[in-house]
Design a protein around this motif. Sequence first.
Motif, mmCIF file in Angstrom:
data_model
loop_
_atom_site.group_PDB
_atom_site.id
_atom_site.type_symbol
_atom_site.label_atom_id
_atom_site.label_comp_id
_atom_site.label_asym_id
_atom_site.label_seq_id
_atom_site.Cartn_x
_atom_site.Cartn_y
_atom_site.Cartn_z
ATOM 1 N N UNK A 542 50.797 33.516 84.406
ATOM 2 C CA UNK A 542 52.168 33.740 83.949
ATOM 3 C C UNK A 542 52.606 35.181 84.152
ATOM 4 N N UNK A 543 51.835 35.960 84.943
ATOM 5 C CA UNK A 543 52.154 37.359 85.248
ATOM 6 C C UNK A 543 52.187 38.225 83.988
ATOM 7 N N UNK A 544 51.243 37.987 83.102
ATOM 8 C CA UNK A 544 51.098 38.821 81.910
ATOM 9 C C UNK A 544 49.789 39.601 81.976
ATOM 10 N N UNK A 545 49.812 40.799 81.442
ATOM 11 C CA UNK A 545 48.606 41.582 81.261
ATOM 12 C C UNK A 545 48.182 41.429 79.808
ATOM 13 N N UNK A 546 47.027 40.826 79.591
ATOM 14 C CA UNK A 546 46.515 40.554 78.244
ATOM 15 C C UNK A 546 45.137 41.166 78.071
ATOM 16 N N UNK A 547 44.713 41.264 76.834
ATOM 17 C CA UNK A 547 43.315 41.583 76.586
ATOM 18 C C UNK A 547 42.819 40.742 75.419
ATOM 19 N N UNK A 548 41.527 40.473 75.450
ATOM 20 C CA UNK A 548 40.880 39.606 74.460
ATOM 21 C C UNK A 548 39.894 40.430 73.656
ATOM 22 N N UNK A 549 40.044 40.378 72.342
ATOM 23 C CA UNK A 549 39.075 40.972 71.424
ATOM 24 C C UNK A 549 38.616 39.866 70.500
ATOM 25 N N UNK A 550 37.313 39.586 70.494
ATOM 26 C CA UNK A 550 36.815 38.439 69.744
ATOM 27 C C UNK A 550 37.324 37.168 70.397
ATOM 28 N N UNK A 553 43.813 36.889 71.754
ATOM 29 C CA UNK A 553 44.435 37.542 72.900
ATOM 30 C C UNK A 553 45.616 38.376 72.426
ATOM 31 N N UNK A 554 45.841 39.479 73.127
ATOM 32 C CA UNK A 554 46.947 40.379 72.817
ATOM 33 C C UNK A 554 47.644 40.732 74.127
ATOM 34 N N UNK A 555 48.969 40.713 74.102
ATOM 35 C CA UNK A 555 49.757 40.983 75.307
ATOM 36 C C UNK A 555 50.054 42.469 75.433
ATOM 37 N N UNK A 556 49.891 42.987 76.658
ATOM 38 C CA UNK A 556 50.219 44.377 76.943
ATOM 39 C C UNK A 556 51.551 44.462 77.660
ATOM 40 N N UNK A 557 51.752 43.589 78.657
ATOM 41 C CA UNK A 557 52.994 43.652 79.415
ATOM 42 C C UNK A 557 53.213 42.356 80.179
ATOM 43 N N UNK A 558 54.486 42.150 80.551
ATOM 44 C CA UNK A 558 54.897 41.007 81.372
ATOM 45 C C UNK A 558 55.487 41.536 82.666
#
Length: 849
Positions: A542-550, A553-558
């Motif tokens: 979906x062209x999103x920059x995410x990161x996973x902790x545990x 997921x958390x979104x950084x940018x679209x």
Amino acid sequence: MLLDINRKLFARSDRVKSVDYHPTEPWLLAGLYNGSVHLYNHETGALIKTFEVAEVPVRCVRFIARKQWFVAGSDDFQLRAFNYNTHEKVTAFEAHPDYIRCLNVHPTASLVITGSDDMTIKAWDWEKGWKCIQTYEGHTHYIMNIAFNPKDSNTFASACLDRTVKVWSIGSGQANFTLDAHDKGVNYVEYYHGGDKPYMVTTGDDRTVKVWDYHSKSCIQTLESHTSNVSFAIFHPSLPIIVSGSEDGTVKIWHSGTYRLENTLNYALERAWCVAYRKDANDIAVGFDDGLVSIQLGREEPSFSMDTSGKLVYARNTEILSANLQAAQDDDTPDGQRLSLAVRELGSTEVFPSTIQHSPNGRFVTVCGDGEYIIYTALAWRNKAFGNGTAFAWAGDSNTYAVLEGKSKVKLFKNFKEKGGAGLKGAGGWTVDGLHGGTLLGARGTGFVVFWDWDSGEVVRRVDVEAKDVFWSGSGTLVAVVANDSFYILKFDRDAYTAAIDSGADIGDEGVEEAFELIAEISESVRTAKWVGDCFVYTNAANRLNYLVGDQTHNVNLFDTPMYLLGYIPAHNRVYLADKNVNIYGYALSLSMIEYQTAILRGDLQAASEILPNVPVEQRNKVARFLEAQDMKELALEVSTDPDHRFDLAIQLDDLETALGIARATPDPESEVKWKSVGDRALAVWRFDLARECFEKASDLSALLLLHLATGDREGLSTLAKSAAAKGQNNVAFASLLQLGDAEACVDLLVKTERAPEAALFARTYAPSQVPKAVEAWRGDLKAKNRTRIATAIANPAENPEMFEEGWEETLAKEAETKASIASSEPQVNGASEEEEEEEEEEEFTDAE
């Protein structure tokens, strides 16, 4: 050259004579021999629209995207333009006295160039009412194709059955020069897109494809393989290939550097007639007698690698370029804007790169492609080692690597020499599609991923999953296994594996089940990914920059377009990404914030408190949201710097003192909502004085009315009535006065607010002494509205006290009836009798009563 060739669209139809891709939408236009034009979605394969353009063949179509048009030329000599959104025909006129066989749209000017069987070429300007601004003459046979020079759009080339190719300037009707291109008619001409070679490619009925240097006007190469007339040939805009199609039904792919035939495609759709390509992707479309095909050549993802220090190496065809992202440390370019980096040529490679990867220590770079691998030194770009291999993987120590030969043979190397011994257990029994390095050597195949120990070659664990990639964390304890629609985070327990080996158990081909533990399963399609500590950073479909902790997921940018993750540089607190053309972009991502979140998830609050001072202030609110999601609202309140968020948290925690402080610091009128929220919570905890203060600050008079009534506060009700009347909240004011028993004030308020009828009725019931005043106000209001008859009919007890004795209602009714009978004999005025007017007024009076 080994290129992945994926068919994206296969559509059967009448003969396709022309195709064109839309530059921004996923649309493919096809002009048919039966006179129709079809519009396809080349991603879904659906036929979107059909245009009945002519009753004769449509031989050429092109999008004019900046006008939402397409233009078509046909055998009835007509040039037509349609709005592809509305189906509206924009224009239709006779452009030539013979078949229109080809056309092209100028990349920037409002020009359409057409070529015809009348042996002329014409330029049409749609901004000038489709006026012909230039005619180009000189050919002696049918004009088959027109191509603009991408390096100079003021020039174009034409291919003709008179065996020549001519190059023209838009402003001149005479050709700049002529190439005697083929022994028979020339069907197609196209320019090379790169800036380094002045080349063009032509095809002819002599069954050949020729490459020309148009500066020296000499033939560079002749490509021979087709067995019939060659309909087209193009230089691919981003890949080092030439694609040609012929009436023999085949599409051939040639290496544009070596001119070697790389592949032949046959879709059994009879003769191939036309071609189109996407400039922003690797897709090409080919039209045949029986339909059309859209195919993707190679990967969309560029070939690149960045080491931990920020040194980037990437490929542009077989050229290797490099840039150093360390230079971006002091770059204040905002997030999402392209970084300006110095790029230098590092060298070239003998194979077309499908993958590029640094060794873990950054000293070496491996290029893999065309069934071979080459290891280069990263600094001098010298060949260190090479060999046959379809896949390559580094171990964690940079001295060991693995190579996949064919589909089942995996070789291990140490210090650039093949390791002896028994090799990998069970490797020869599986069909392997790719290798993945890291703590363990991973190999993926159809329906499985198997992990081996680098040193012993024993199977650590086989995991049944249809994977497309594997990513190991730097700590070597976490691994992400990526499938098409989801990914899995596994934790590697080396102690459990070692204990199983030491116990002498026969682990077989399945490995040790206890060696891996499933940590998280996330339903997202990962495009590219990297580990930052124990945090998994990735871009998705979906062209999103995410990161996973545990497991969160958390979104950084679209992004608007697909982006590819290069890596993370802790010193910059930034993650770097590249687009298809390897333009670099940076986005802030604090490593300390990730470490803090990880410590919270581990339950290590002491470590989290030690890390918190290192978290940038601008990231604190994101941390607070994370803590709130973990139901740690007290800690979130301490961390957050956003007043609105802190206020919400304080309300949820019933921390009224903190909420009050924030409300007092909030400027009006923004504070009213906050005061109302605090007041509601104060009521819930029985703090009436605080609730009264908050509702007064919030100007919530309704809430104050209920509060004063509940507490029996007459003084408060009296004050509220005055305040409500002053603010125009008359319902609250009336209710307050009524509860105080002040009927006279209620009548005065009703009269003041122009509700005299209600005042009169209210006064008759609750304050008889106020009836004359209310009735007089009622009369005055009616007279102001020219309702004199009704005003006269209203009785005032001050004037007719006898009417207000017992039976006054009947007396009033008889008097009204008498007045109505008298009025019935009066003449009509302006088309309506006074009797009718009197009846209307009487009805209004009755309603008012």
